[in-house]
Enzyme design. Sequence first.
Site, PDB file in Angstrom:
ATOM      1  N   GLU A   1       1.296  37.446 -95.902  1.00 11.46           N
ATOM      2  CA  GLU A   1       2.604  37.016 -95.407  1.00 11.46           C
ATOM      3  C   GLU A   1       3.096  37.909 -94.282  1.00 11.46           C
ATOM      4  O   GLU A   1       2.833  39.113 -94.269  1.00 11.46           O
ATOM      5  CB  GLU A   1       3.631  37.079 -96.552  1.00 11.46           C
ATOM      6  CG  GLU A   1       3.294  36.122 -97.674  1.00 11.46           C
ATOM      7  CD  GLU A   1       4.015  36.429 -98.978  1.00 11.46           C
ATOM      8  OE1 GLU A   1       4.350  35.481 -99.685  1.00 11.46           O
ATOM      9  OE2 GLU A   1       4.222  37.624 -99.292  1.00 11.46           O
TER      10      GLU A   1
ATOM     11  N   LYS B   1       7.072  43.004 -91.549  1.00 14.46           N
ATOM     12  CA  LYS B   1       6.080  43.565 -92.465  1.00 14.46           C
ATOM     13  C   LYS B   1       4.925  42.582 -92.619  1.00 14.46           C
ATOM     14  O   LYS B   1       5.154  41.371 -92.695  1.00 14.46           O
ATOM     15  CB  LYS B   1       6.709  43.857 -93.839  1.00 14.46           C
ATOM     16  CG  LYS B   1       5.708  44.439 -94.837  1.00 14.46           C
ATOM     17  CD  LYS B   1       6.377  44.959 -96.101  1.00 14.46           C
ATOM     18  CE  LYS B   1       6.614  43.887 -97.131  1.00 14.46           C
ATOM     19  NZ  LYS B   1       7.096  44.444 -98.415  1.00 14.46           N
TER      20      LYS B   1
ATOM     21  N   ASP C   1       6.760  35.488-107.258  1.00 13.35           N
ATOM     22  CA  ASP C   1       7.144  35.631-105.846  1.00 13.35           C
ATOM     23  C   ASP C   1       6.286  34.793-104.921  1.00 13.35           C
ATOM     24  O   ASP C   1       6.122  35.116-103.756  1.00 13.35           O
ATOM     25  CB  ASP C   1       7.105  37.123-105.442  1.00 13.35           C
ATOM     26  CG  ASP C   1       5.712  37.738-105.613  1.00 13.35           C
ATOM     27  OD1 ASP C   1       4.829  37.048-106.149  1.00 13.35           O
ATOM     28  OD2 ASP C   1       5.516  38.891-105.204  1.00 13.35           O
TER      29      ASP C   1
HETATM   30  N1  LIG Z   1       9.753  40.812-105.745  1.00 14.36           N
HETATM   31  C1  LIG Z   1       9.247  41.700-104.931  1.00 14.36           C
HETATM   32  O1  LIG Z   1       9.892  42.140-103.998  1.00 14.36           O
HETATM   33  C2  LIG Z   1       7.867  42.200-105.194  1.00 14.36           C
HETATM   34  C3  LIG Z   1       7.389  43.331-104.517  1.00 14.36           C
HETATM   35  C4  LIG Z   1       6.128  43.825-104.845  1.00 14.36           C
HETATM   36  C5  LIG Z   1       5.349  43.169-105.784  1.00 14.36           C
HETATM   37  N2  LIG Z   1       5.837  42.034-106.376  1.00 14.36           N
HETATM   38  C6  LIG Z   1       5.058  41.336-107.393  1.00 14.36           C
HETATM   39  O2  LIG Z   1       5.189  42.095-108.570  1.00 14.36           O
HETATM   40  C7  LIG Z   1       4.050  41.876-109.391  1.00 14.36           C
HETATM   41  C8  LIG Z   1       3.501  43.195-109.851  1.00 14.36           C
HETATM   42  O3  LIG Z   1       2.959  43.858-108.721  1.00 14.36           O
HETATM   43  P1  LIG Z   1       1.989  45.108-108.915  1.00 14.36           P
HETATM   44  O4  LIG Z   1       1.699  45.611-107.557  1.00 14.36           O
HETATM   45  O5  LIG Z   1       2.579  46.020-109.935  1.00 14.36           O
HETATM   46  O6  LIG Z   1       0.727  44.373-109.544  1.00 14.36           O
HETATM   47  P2  LIG Z   1      -0.427  45.000-110.466  1.00 14.36           P
HETATM   48  O7  LIG Z   1      -1.551  44.026-110.418  1.00 14.36           O
HETATM   49  O8  LIG Z   1      -0.681  46.407-110.080  1.00 14.36           O
HETATM   50  O9  LIG Z   1       0.235  45.034-111.928  1.00 14.36           O
HETATM   51  C9  LIG Z   1       0.529  43.880-112.641  1.00 14.36           C
HETATM   52  C10 LIG Z   1       0.342  44.146-114.127  1.00 14.36           C
HETATM   53  O10 LIG Z   1       0.732  42.969-114.848  1.00 14.36           O
HETATM   54  C11 LIG Z   1      -0.116  42.882-115.991  1.00 14.36           C
HETATM   55  N3  LIG Z   1      -0.019  41.526-116.520  1.00 14.36           N
HETATM   56  C12 LIG Z   1      -0.480  40.373-115.971  1.00 14.36           C
HETATM   57  N4  LIG Z   1      -0.131  39.325-116.760  1.00 14.36           N
HETATM   58  C13 LIG Z   1       0.586  39.828-117.795  1.00 14.36           C
HETATM   59  C14 LIG Z   1       1.254  39.248-118.903  1.00 14.36           C
HETATM   60  N5  LIG Z   1       1.257  37.936-119.107  1.00 14.36           N
HETATM   61  N6  LIG Z   1       1.907  40.073-119.750  1.00 14.36           N
HETATM   62  C15 LIG Z   1       1.930  41.423-119.559  1.00 14.36           C
HETATM   63  N7  LIG Z   1       1.318  42.013-118.520  1.00 14.36           N
HETATM   64  C16 LIG Z   1       0.657  41.231-117.649  1.00 14.36           C
HETATM   65  C17 LIG Z   1      -1.493  43.305-115.458  1.00 14.36           C
HETATM   66  O11 LIG Z   1      -2.362  43.708-116.495  1.00 14.36           O
HETATM   67  C18 LIG Z   1      -1.106  44.454-114.515  1.00 14.36           C
HETATM   68  O12 LIG Z   1      -1.175  45.713-115.159  1.00 14.36           O
HETATM   69  C19 LIG Z   1       3.072  41.066-108.540  1.00 14.36           C
HETATM   70  O13 LIG Z   1       3.146  39.731-108.965  1.00 14.36           O
HETATM   71  C20 LIG Z   1       3.576  41.226-107.131  1.00 14.36           C
HETATM   72  O14 LIG Z   1       3.268  40.126-106.322  1.00 14.36           O
HETATM   73  C21 LIG Z   1       7.065  41.555-106.104  1.00 14.36           C
END
Ligand SMILES: NC(=O)c1ccc[n+]([C@@H]2O[C@H](COP(=O)([O-])OP(=O)(O)OC[C@H]3O[C@@H](n4cnc5c(N)ncnc54)[C@H](O)[C@@H]3O)[C@@H](O)[C@H]2O)c1
Length: 343
Positions: A56, A69, A227
């Site tokens: 993105e 970004k 997201d």
């Molecule tokens: N809203 C925002 O501004 C924003 C910013 C950054 C990241 N994000 C989103 O946040 C999420 C987390 O990002 P991250 O970098 O920490 O990802 P990551 O992959 O490092 O961590 C995600 C964790 O979720 C766990 N997981 C997956 N499904 C699960 C479930 N059903 N129950 C419990 N745990 C589960 C995984 O095992 C993993 O440890 C991503 O979806 C990312 O796109 C959103």
Amino acid sequence: MVRFVDVGNINRWAAETGVERILTDMVEYIERDFRRWPTFDKAPRVASHSPLGVIELMPTSDGVTYGFKYVNGHPSNPSRGLQTVTAFGVLADVQSGYPTFWSEMTVLTAFRTAATSAMVARALARPDSQTMAMIGTGTQSEFQALAFRGLLGINRLRVWDTDPDAIAKFVRNLAPLGFEIVVAASATDAVTGADIITTCTADKANATVLTDAMVGPGVHINAIGGDCPGKTELDGAILHRSDVFVEFTAQTRIEGEIQQMHPEFPVTEMWQVLLGQASGRTSVDQITVFDSVGFAIEDFSALRFLQDAVDQTRFYTDIDLVADPDDPKDLFGLVTAGAPVLV
Ligand SMILES: NC(=O)c1ccc[n+]([C@@H]2O[C@H](COP(=O)([O-])OP(=O)(O)OC[C@H]3O[C@@H](n4cnc5c(N)ncnc54)[C@H](O)[C@@H]3O)[C@@H](O)[C@H]2O)c1
């Protein structure tokens, strides 16, 4: 010259400054920009989807400074030894169009996402909140916890992840910092008794990380993992019982939890709450949801915060990014200056 903050420098700066302090200081920049929301150019981010993830571009401008970004989201990356989210970003001078500042933003995105979540929770969560449940203990999670402690004083965490190694990593990183951490037996166990629930899971699916029955009255939900189109975390029934707060409605309708709802489903933009133009929490029993997707203005604020923070420090380098000949019409002269003379 363009100032450049690489990974080594942001890490050294963060280590020297302290993550919790960065998060609380960054909130001031983000909140100031939320309070002047109407002055920014705004559009849903430009997304390029593939079966495994999304790439993105997130641009905005306040008329003086332009920022964008580049960010990806690939939930299966960790299984290949890669991160789910990586990013970099740029600031530029609107008058000349010249870039002025360039930074890594993988770390900075974790900072800005956590700072935004805590800023919103400070406005929406019950003031007596003491315990946060965290579902998903991956990359973003420690930053979220530290921001909530810095801004709301939340020290008690109940955590759950489907990956036991991710939980162990979380405990290893945060227990030494004085958090009281309960490792739950399930997501349902984690949310029991929690005042705030943060969902930060990654799965390219319409997952149901929280079912309707798991959410009691008075809870604030900080939902950051849903997201992307086709990527949500909450049972839609929760949204029907809640007041839903968003960053930029047009983008959140495409990417957030509310993609599950009717296009007219009512939401409130957070800048209006912060300016007192709209209500936030109005009762102790109300369920509030921050349907976070991450908006360009938060990245703009984070880049400007970092630019100011590293000014006059050793945490940036000057890089020669813009070809800038003495005669602005003689770019050709620049590329042939060092060429051998033909006779
Ligand atoms: N809203 C925002 O501004 C924003 C910013 C950054 C990241 N994000 C989103 O946040 C999420 C987390 O990002 P991250 O970098 O920490 O990802 P990551 O992959 O490092 O961590 C995600 C964790 O979720 C766990 N997981 C997956 N499904 C699960 C479930 N059903 N129950 C419990 N745990 C589960 C995984 O095992 C993993 O440890 C991503 O979806 C990312 O796109 C959103």
